[in-house]
Structure formats: structure tokens, C-alpha cells
Design a protein around this motif. Structure first.
Motif: not given
Length: 259
Positions: A143-145, A151, A153, A161
């Protein structure tokens, strides 16, 4: 004859009046509010009205925060928000093959095709660190890297995911599965045996190694590992923007890169 002319003149005047009324600029010069401009219509002088209390935009209610973040009280959780059925695993495999294999490879060892062609080393899911990582960690990273990984997302929906997370755990288990890990009647085979049955040499199942073209993106050619926030003695690693740094001596044989 004179009456007919009068009627015609009256009809023409009426049509002219209708045309004149229709040409008013009410749609152009309509009374309206402009953003960030004041007004004397409301007592507080603001044209932009505050949102109704507790207003939630469509599809943004997100009452199940763990499903959307992978975090419980700010910490990575260790559970699936829904059952990991075979359908979920198949969906996770399909999404994993689309988005994850370029870096992590289809077996999750971090030696994907673009890594072999010079991109920063990806994390191996079969390292001790990631084998013990909670499920929420993988969801949070997708989601955020993390490090060189961006990421995903916007590309991958939350449910997908989680499906990828479930498939990653299946990949990890597949590398070290024992007879006790499979259903009654199923049989665990070594990868070398499967390779030979498929007409490939047994060496096809050997551990992959990073090629000389792989780079780290760090000044000392070390692995990119983010510091733990708040931990004493941690020093952030600043990645190099020159992706053409030659790998350190002996790094071509590295088989367990980390995220």
C-alpha cells in the motif's frame, strides 16, 4: 385585408417579444457563489459552507480499518481480514504475477527480470526476516511502498492486496513444506523431481543467484534496509540516484537480498 395585416403584425411582435425573452443571459449572469469569495447572504460571510458533521464520501467509510491499512493500533497485524480460500489464493497468484514478478520473480526470491537487468535488488520472501513478518507488513508495504519499491495502492484494490499477501505466504510455505503441512493424501515432492518430470534438468531447481548487472542503489553497495523508527543507534540509509553503480565484490552470488 386590413384585419389580416394587423393580425400578422401582432403575431410578428409577439414572436419578437418571445425571442427577446429567450435571449436573456440568466444562465450566464446567474446568482451564484464563487469559491473562496465572501458573501453577505450568510451570517458568517462565507460562501463555501462547512460540510455536514460526520459526512463521509462515497466508498470512504472504511469502518474496518485493518482491511484498509493492515495496522492494529498503529502496529502491523498478523491475520487475514477474510478467509484465505482457494479462490482467494488463485486471485492472489494472478495479481502477484502481474504486479510483483518483475522484481520479486514468480518464486519470490527477489531476482525478477528487471533486477537481472540492473534494477535495485528486491526482497526475497524466503529470507528469515520476511518469513517471520506479520501479514500486515506485506499489506502495508504494497500500500505504501518500501525502499526502492513504489506503492501500489492505486493499481491494486485492498481485497486484491490481501489476496497477494495470502499467496506470498503460500509461496513461503511451498519452499519448505513437509508432509505434515499438506492435506491428507497429498504428496510433497522436491522441486528437482518436478523439474525432471517436466523435462528440465534437476539443476533448474537450484538456488538462483543475482547476476553482475544487479545493483543496490546504496553508496556502499550494501542492501537497502530502512531503519526502525525510534530505535536507538539507527542511521538512515540514503539511496544513490546513480543506478549504474557496480555491485560490490562477491555480491553476484548473494541469494538472500532484503527489502
Amino acid at each position: 385585408m386590413r384585419l389580416t395585416s394587423r393580425r400578422f403584425a401582432f403575431a410578428a411582435a409577439a414572436m419578437s417579444l418571445l425571442v427577446a425573452v429567450g435571449c436573456r443571459q440568466d444562465m450566464h449572469d446567474q446568482p451564484k457563489f464563487f469559491p473562496q469569495r465572501g458573501t453577505d447572504f450568510y451570517a458568517d460571510g462565507r460562501s463555501v459552507r462547512p460540510q455536514v458533521e460526520n459526512t463521509v464520501a462515497r466508498s470512504q467509510l472504511r469502518e474496518d480499518s485493518y482491511f484498509y491499512t493492515g495496522l492494529v493500533n498503529g502496529k502491523e497485524g498478523d491475520g487475514m481480514p477474510f478467509p484465505a480460500t482457494m479462490q482467494v489464493l488463485e486471485r492472489g497468484q494472478e495479481r502477484y504475477n502481474v504486479y510483483c514478478t518483475p522484481c520479486h520473480s514468480r518464486v519470490g526470491n527477489g531476482i525478477g527480470m528487471i533486477v537481472q537487468r540492473g534494477y535495485s535488488k528486491a526482497g526475497s520472501f524466503h529470507s528469515a526476516r520476511l518469513e517471520s513478518a506479520p501479514l500486515g507488513h506485506f499489506f502495508h508495504v504494497i500500500s505504501n511502498g518500501y525502499g526502492s519499491m513504489p506503492d501500489y495502492s492505486s493499481q491494486i484494490a485492498p481485497a486484491d492486496r490481501w489476496a497477494i499477501v495470502a499467496y506470498i505466504k503460500a509461496l513461503q510455505l511451498s519452499q519448505k513444506a513437509t508432509q505434515a503441512d499438506v492435506a491428507l493424501g497429498a504428496h510433497v515432492e522436491p522441486l528437482a523431481s518436478i523439474a525432471e518430470r517436466e523435462g528440465l534438468p534437476a539443476s533448474f531447481a537450484n538456488e538462483w543467484v543475482l547476476p553482475p548487472t544487479a545493483v543496490t542503489g546504496t553508496p556502499d553497495n550494501g542492501l537497502y534496509v530502512l531503519p526502525v523508527p525510534g530505535a536507538a543507534g539507527t542511521t538512515p540509509v540514503t539511496p544513490s540516484h546513480n543506478n549504474a553503480v557496480a555491485p560490490a565484490a562477491g555480491s553476484a552470488g548473494q541469494t538472500e537480498p532484503k527489502q
